[in-house]
Design a protein around this motif. Structure first.
Motif, mmCIF file in Angstrom:
data_model
loop_
_atom_site.group_PDB
_atom_site.id
_atom_site.type_symbol
_atom_site.label_atom_id
_atom_site.label_comp_id
_atom_site.label_asym_id
_atom_site.label_seq_id
_atom_site.Cartn_x
_atom_site.Cartn_y
_atom_site.Cartn_z
ATOM 1 N N ARG A 163 29.751 46.024 38.766
ATOM 2 C CA ARG A 163 30.216 46.771 38.123
ATOM 3 C C ARG A 163 28.718 48.253 37.189
ATOM 4 N N GLN A 164 29.414 48.830 36.877
ATOM 5 C CA GLN A 164 28.711 49.871 37.002
ATOM 6 C C GLN A 164 28.640 50.674 35.120
ATOM 7 N N ALA A 165 28.447 49.791 34.614
ATOM 8 C CA ALA A 165 28.572 50.972 33.187
ATOM 9 C C ALA A 165 27.525 52.625 33.066
ATOM 10 N N PRO A 166 27.968 53.409 32.241
ATOM 11 C CA PRO A 166 28.038 54.369 32.183
ATOM 12 C C PRO A 166 26.485 54.383 31.767
ATOM 13 N N GLY A 167 25.322 55.527 32.400
ATOM 14 C CA GLY A 167 24.714 55.754 32.278
ATOM 15 C C GLY A 167 23.519 54.497 33.253
ATOM 16 N N LYS A 168 24.098 53.557 33.621
ATOM 17 C CA LYS A 168 23.274 52.410 34.377
ATOM 18 C C LYS A 168 23.361 52.432 35.593
ATOM 19 N N GLU A 169 22.636 51.534 35.772
ATOM 20 C CA GLU A 169 22.586 50.918 37.486
ATOM 21 C C GLU A 169 23.647 49.960 37.466
ATOM 22 N N ARG A 170 24.457 50.500 38.716
ATOM 23 C CA ARG A 170 25.917 48.791 39.063
ATOM 24 C C ARG A 170 24.800 47.659 39.271
ATOM 25 N N GLU A 171 25.209 46.676 38.751
ATOM 26 C CA GLU A 171 25.286 45.016 38.931
ATOM 27 C C GLU A 171 25.563 44.031 39.434
ATOM 28 N N PHE A 172 25.385 43.356 40.155
ATOM 29 C CA PHE A 172 25.627 41.789 40.636
ATOM 30 C C PHE A 172 26.972 41.673 39.582
ATOM 31 N N VAL A 173 28.376 40.481 39.570
ATOM 32 C CA VAL A 173 29.263 40.367 38.986
ATOM 33 C C VAL A 173 29.390 38.607 39.189
ATOM 34 N N ALA A 174 30.095 38.524 40.421
ATOM 35 C CA ALA A 174 30.379 37.206 40.694
ATOM 36 C C ALA A 174 31.106 37.646 42.266
ATOM 37 N N ALA A 175 30.518 36.732 43.373
ATOM 38 C CA ALA A 175 30.598 36.243 43.975
ATOM 39 C C ALA A 175 31.410 35.575 44.748
ATOM 40 N N ILE A 176 31.629 35.429 46.117
ATOM 41 C CA ILE A 176 32.633 34.041 47.308
ATOM 42 C C ILE A 176 33.181 33.681 48.516
ATOM 43 N N SER A 177 32.880 33.098 49.122
ATOM 44 C CA SER A 177 32.498 33.250 50.219
ATOM 45 C C SER A 177 34.191 33.156 50.613
ATOM 46 N N TRP A 178 34.574 34.194 51.779
ATOM 47 C CA TRP A 178 36.124 34.085 51.937
ATOM 48 C C TRP A 178 36.661 32.395 52.501
ATOM 49 N N SER A 179 35.559 31.945 53.498
ATOM 50 C CA SER A 179 35.933 30.827 54.284
ATOM 51 C C SER A 179 36.015 29.980 53.281
ATOM 52 N N GLY A 180 34.733 29.161 52.449
ATOM 53 C CA GLY A 180 35.435 27.979 51.736
ATOM 54 C C GLY A 180 34.518 28.317 50.040
ATOM 55 N N GLY A 181 35.468 29.339 49.364
ATOM 56 C CA GLY A 181 35.212 29.524 48.519
ATOM 57 C C GLY A 181 34.238 29.178 47.550
#
Length: 121
Positions: free
Chosen positions: A37-55
């Protein structure tokens, strides 16, 4: 390759939204699918991730149990359930795919166009 994000909108603080990311153009079996996500005036930041194969999943610390990432293979879609929304969750949310990393923004291979989430008081 296309990653089509949707589901953003205006929601009151404390409410919920579900974001979707439909993937197409290749097989993502060996990929990690992430939300940033990227809020106004801020850098893009990681939120969440999932492996496609194993979940397997991983989350940023600020999520603190409020968000849930999931995937539905039959629909080639990754979801991000946002609960207990706060004003500071207001941002453009992007989905992305990586063959080599979970959280490093610069190593994600494909990006969607983003969907805006606005949280009001």
């Amino acid at each position: 390759v296309q990653l089509q994000a949707s589901g953003g909108g205006l929601q009151q603080a404390g409410g919920s939204l579900r974001l979707s990311c439909e993937a197409s153009g290749r097989t993502f079996e060996n990929y990690v699918m992430g939300w940033f996500r990227q809020a106004p005036g801020k850098e893009r930041e990681f939120v969440a991730a999932i492996s496609w194969s194993g979940g397997r999943t991983t989350y940023a610390r600020f999520v603190k149990g409020r968000f849930t990432i999931s995937r539905e293979k039959a629909k080639n879609t990754v979801y991000l359930q946002l609960n207990s929304l706060k004003l500071e969750d207001t941002a453009v949310y992007f989905c992305a795919a990586s063959s080599s990393t979970w959280t490093e923004i610069g190593r994600y291979d494909y990006w969607g166009q983003g969907t805006l989430v606005t949280v009001s008081s």
